[in-house]
Design an enzyme around this catalytic site. Structure first.
Site, short mmCIF file in Angstrom:
data_model
loop_
_atom_site.label_atom_id
_atom_site.label_comp_id
_atom_site.label_asym_id
_atom_site.label_seq_id
_atom_site.Cartn_x
_atom_site.Cartn_y
_atom_site.Cartn_z
CG ASP A 83 -0.30 -0.15 2.53
OD1 ASP A 83 0.77 -0.79 2.60
OD2 ASP A 83 -0.83 0.34 3.54
CD GLU A 141 3.32 -1.20 7.47
OE1 GLU A 141 3.52 -1.14 8.69
OE2 GLU A 141 3.43 -0.20 6.72
ZN LIG Z 1 5.38 3.30 6.13
ZN LIG Z 2 6.72 0.72 5.27
#
Ligand SMILES: [Zn+2]
Ligand SMILES: [Zn+2]
Length: 397
Positions: A83, A141
């Site tokens: 992401d 994440e």
């Molecule tokens: Zn990051």
């Molecule tokens: Zn990262």
């Protein structure tokens, strides 16, 4: 016989241009957490073309590729996060983000490109590859949201993964250097919200109201005490309040004050201690001012990244074969967090760092001017390849 490291490294050289082109494609098309639809499509398409078994839509936008080698061996996972961040890029290049307000400013475009190329190389040598490689492409994440649902979806269970590895590119480290830190490597993160509730009224008559702002101000000052006086001096922790929201006008005492912040530490016990104490502390301070405080922990929580000794030493040796002993360091623990921690709580493995520092000097991650020295990409790929092919081989009994 399995090919030597030299022959495998020729594969890395041969694919260097494609690796950079792939990273630039992801960089041009960044997508926010849990919205990585195009990214997931490209990943799935590349893995399918390399004849991996592909599973999509895991934890919404996650992808898993499974590659079964023709020789007996172990089942090892490689994890990449995919992401981007809500930032507008400042760099001007042909591959600059084409989506205003979204940018790959943490290097996850590089992680994704490396993991795909890793799969392609292993797939091209399936005949001599031992074991089963599980390529895990994790969404979200950056909001600490993707790892847990992927684990819950069974990505480590079918097939049964024995160990898991992954890397994070870092612009704080020069190209050609690798950091492998055994033990605590990245901090835990707990996002909190404190709601202080009082009783609104006229600014000229505070004795008729309960001022939540004064209580909130004293809570902010006091939380520092939780670290300085309640956490042992040789341990490390941070409690930061980054936002206070209250009031509408200078002569109105508002009813509520909301504070948001984060707790970071490396030790599970201290993490628990601070969560518990913050809750009690805020309530008690508020009570001293006749207000009420409620602390909520929600989302954005993850444990610290702790690399087990044995797997860290294994990765250190694998990295040293690629970049030389002198270029592998333990580095310092960082206060940033990463939900790779959840995979490493579920299986042994190691999360290490690979240098991508631009020639102009360190460019901060999570900033609009973040920049990657792409010469670090093949280094990461070569280390990843060495880790995987060695980990996949049957353990000498
Ligand atoms: Zn990051
Ligand atoms: Zn990262």
């Amino acid at each position: 016989m399995a090919k030597t490291a030299v022959e495998w490294s020729e594969e890395v050289d041969r694919r260097g241009d494609d690796l950079v082109a792939l990273r630039r494609d992801f960089h041009r098309h960044p997508e926010l957490s849990f919205q990585e639809r195009r990214t997931a499509e490209v990943i799935a398409e590349k893995l399918s073309a390399a004849k991996l078994e592909v599973r999509t839509g895991i934890a919404r936008t996650g992808v898993v590729g499974i590659l079964r080698g023709d020789r007996p061996g172990r089942t090892i996972a490689w994890r990449a996060d995919i992401d981007a961040l809500p930032l507008t890029e400042r760099l001007e290049a042909p591959f600059t983000s084409g989506t205003p307000g979204v940018m790959h400013a943490c290097g996850h475009d590089g992680h994704t490109a490396i993991a795909i190329t890793l799969a392609q190389i292993l797939a091209a040598r399936r005949a001599e590859m031992p074991g089963t490689a599980v390529l895990v492409f994790q969404p979200a994440e950056e909001i600490i949201g993707g790892a847990e649902p992927m684990i819950a979806a069974g990505v480590l269970d079918d097939p049964r993964v024995e160990e898991i590895y992954g890397l994070h590119l870092t612009s704080l480290t020069p190209v050609g250097q690798v950091q492998v830190r055994p033990g605590p490597s990245m901090a835990s993160a707990d996002a909190f919200e404190i709601e202080v509730r009082g009783k609104g009224g006229h600014g000229a008559m505070p004795h008729l109201s309960v001022d939540p702002m004064t209580a909130a101000a004293n809570i902010v000052l006091g939380v520092k005490h939780l670290v300085s006086h309640e956490v042992a001096a040789q341990e490390t922790a941070v409690v930061t309040v980054g936002q206070i929201v209250s009031g509408t006008k200078g002569n109105i005492i508002p009813e509520t004050a909301i504070m948001r912040g984060t707790i970071r530490t490396f030790d599970d016990r201290i993490r628990e201690q601070l969560r518990t104490r913050l809750t009690a502390f805020a309530a008690d301070v508020a009570r001293a001012y006749r207000a009420e405080a409620r602390v909520r922990f929600e989302g954005g929580a993850t444990a610290s990244v702790v690399n087990p000794e044995a797997e860290s030493e294994f990765v250190r040796r694998c990295a040293a074969e690629v970049v030389g002993e002198a270029n592998v360091h333990a580095g310092r623990p960082v206060m940033a967090s990463d939900d790779m921690s959840m995979f490493l709580r579920a299986r042994p493995g190691c999360y290490f760092r690979v240098g991508i520092q631009p020639a102009s000097g360190p460019a901060p991650h999570h900033a609009p001017e973040f920049e990657m020295n792409e010469d670090g990409l093949p280094v990461g790929l070569a280390v990843a390849l060495n880790v995987m092919r060695r980990a996949l081989a049957p353990k000498p009994s």
